[in-house]
Write an enzyme that holds these catalytic residues in place. Structure first.
Site, PDB file in Angstrom:
ATOM      1  N   ASN A 190       5.135   4.585  -0.252  1.00 43.81           N
ATOM      2  CA  ASN A 190       3.810   4.935  -0.404  1.00 43.81           C
ATOM      3  C   ASN A 190       3.358   3.572  -0.998  1.00 43.81           C
ATOM      4  O   ASN A 190       4.526   3.528  -2.484  1.00 43.81           O
ATOM      5  CB  ASN A 190       2.605   5.657  -0.051  1.00 43.81           C
ATOM      6  CG  ASN A 190       1.879   5.192   0.066  1.00 43.81           C
ATOM      7  OD1 ASN A 190       0.807   4.033   0.485  1.00 43.81           O
ATOM      8  ND2 ASN A 190       0.451   5.755  -0.938  1.00 43.81           N
ATOM      9  N   SER A 234       1.934   0.921  -8.123  1.00 47.20           N
ATOM     10  CA  SER A 234       3.335   2.210  -7.912  1.00 47.20           C
ATOM     11  C   SER A 234       3.804   2.494  -6.534  1.00 47.20           C
ATOM     12  O   SER A 234       2.736   3.109  -5.486  1.00 47.20           O
ATOM     13  CB  SER A 234       2.775   3.719  -8.352  1.00 47.20           C
ATOM     14  OG  SER A 234       2.184   3.102  -8.982  1.00 47.20           O
ATOM     15  N   ASP A 289      -0.869  11.379  -2.695  1.00 48.05           N
ATOM     16  CA  ASP A 289      -0.534  10.219  -3.796  1.00 48.05           C
ATOM     17  C   ASP A 289       0.667  11.315  -5.184  1.00 48.05           C
ATOM     18  O   ASP A 289       0.290  10.481  -5.702  1.00 48.05           O
ATOM     19  CB  ASP A 289      -1.730   9.479  -5.196  1.00 48.05           C
ATOM     20  CG  ASP A 289      -2.886   8.438  -4.007  1.00 48.05           C
ATOM     21  OD1 ASP A 289      -1.892   7.788  -2.543  1.00 48.05           O
ATOM     22  OD2 ASP A 289      -3.670   8.743  -4.001  1.00 48.05           O
ATOM     23  N   ILE A 293      -4.739  10.594   6.040  1.00 40.91           N
ATOM     24  CA  ILE A 293      -4.333  11.901   4.782  1.00 40.91           C
ATOM     25  C   ILE A 293      -3.340  11.806   6.230  1.00 40.91           C
ATOM     26  O   ILE A 293      -3.706  12.752   7.457  1.00 40.91           O
ATOM     27  CB  ILE A 293      -5.054  12.831   4.733  1.00 40.91           C
ATOM     28  CG1 ILE A 293      -5.841  11.720   3.427  1.00 40.91           C
ATOM     29  CG2 ILE A 293      -4.185  13.416   3.344  1.00 40.91           C
ATOM     30  CD1 ILE A 293      -6.745  12.879   2.947  1.00 40.91           C
ATOM     31  N   GLY A 343      -2.687  -5.269   6.360  1.00 40.24           N
ATOM     32  CA  GLY A 343      -0.854  -6.069   6.500  1.00 40.24           C
ATOM     33  C   GLY A 343      -0.179  -6.720   5.952  1.00 40.24           C
ATOM     34  O   GLY A 343       0.469  -7.455   6.094  1.00 40.24           O
TER      35      GLY A 343
END
Ligand code: GRF
Length: 220
Positions: free
Chosen positions: A114, A143, A152, A99, A19
């Site tokens: 994300n 990214s 992704d 996922i 985190g």
């Protein structure tokens, strides 16, 4: 809740681990840099340190322990219902290691972002730091992207790029990449909160224009 808080976009964060990205985002929210209300942090992992960080900040937390579900479709439904209950405008994945179901991705299409530790579309999946070293890449990075059902695979919004040094290891790359994550994730969340950013037809729209390639920030 004050009137000002009431008018802010609502966000939920999903995480599985340490985190530190959540912590950086919370710091920026606290400093008034991101006009968003983070209403809940949800984890699939009961021992996630990120949950403790959220608790310390007084944010509602919820554990939906993935391992306790023999039928994973029930886990996915529980997760969807828990997120729906928060009525979020934005779902922030910050080290969420499961996922997401296609149903979840479709239900919240355009609202999920994300951060992935590679210069997407290169190096989707896990162990990216070691894989770029093994491949003798010259550059690496991270990214922020919108999430679609393909893992992704959603369009990137902003990337942070570093040069790989001959002395780098997977650990040093992780550290340098994460320093960049703390900068670029908050930027993307701020743009979304200010309605400067959206996904349409699987493309990033930034300030009303289609973004051909992600915004690039280089390590100093
Ligand atoms: C980050 O490096 C991110 O790129 C990846 O998971 C990691 C989470 O780290 N998706 P933390 O839990 O925020 O410290």
């Amino acid at each position: 809740m004050t009137l000002a808080e009431d008018s802010l976009m609502r966000a939920v964060c999903l995480l599985s681990g340490t985190g530190t990205n959540l912590q950086a985002i919370l710091k920026n929210i606290g400093a008034g840099n991101i006009p968003i209300s983070l209403n809940a942090v949800i984890s699939d992992n009961p021992t996630a340190k990120g949950i403790e960080k959220a608790d310390t900040s007084g944010i509602t937390t919820k554990i939906i322990d993935y391992e306790l579900y023999d039928e994973k479709n029930i886990y996915h439904e529980q997760l969807k219902q828990s997120v729906l209950a928060e009525n979020p405008d934005l779902i922030i994945l910050a080290g969420y290691m499961r996922i997401l179901s296609d149903d979840f991705c479709e239900t919240f299409r355009g609202k999920i972002i994300n951060i992935h530790p590679s210069l997407l579309p290169a190096y989707k999946g896990l162990n990216t730091h070691q894989r770029v070293l093994d491949a003798k890449e010259t550059h690496h990075g991270t990214s922020v992207h919108f999430v679609i059902p393909e893992l992704d695979g959603g369009p990137s919004i902003i990337q942070y790029r570093i040069k790989i040094h001959s002395s780098d290891t997977a650990d040093t790359l992780k550290k340098r990449v994460q320093e960049g994550e703390y900068k670029i994730y908050s930027k993307a969340i701020k743009w979304f909160a200010l309605e400067q950013l959206e996904m349409k037809n699987n493309k990033v729209i930034f300030h009303g224009d289609h973004l051909d390639k992600p915004i690039l920030i280089e390590e100093n």
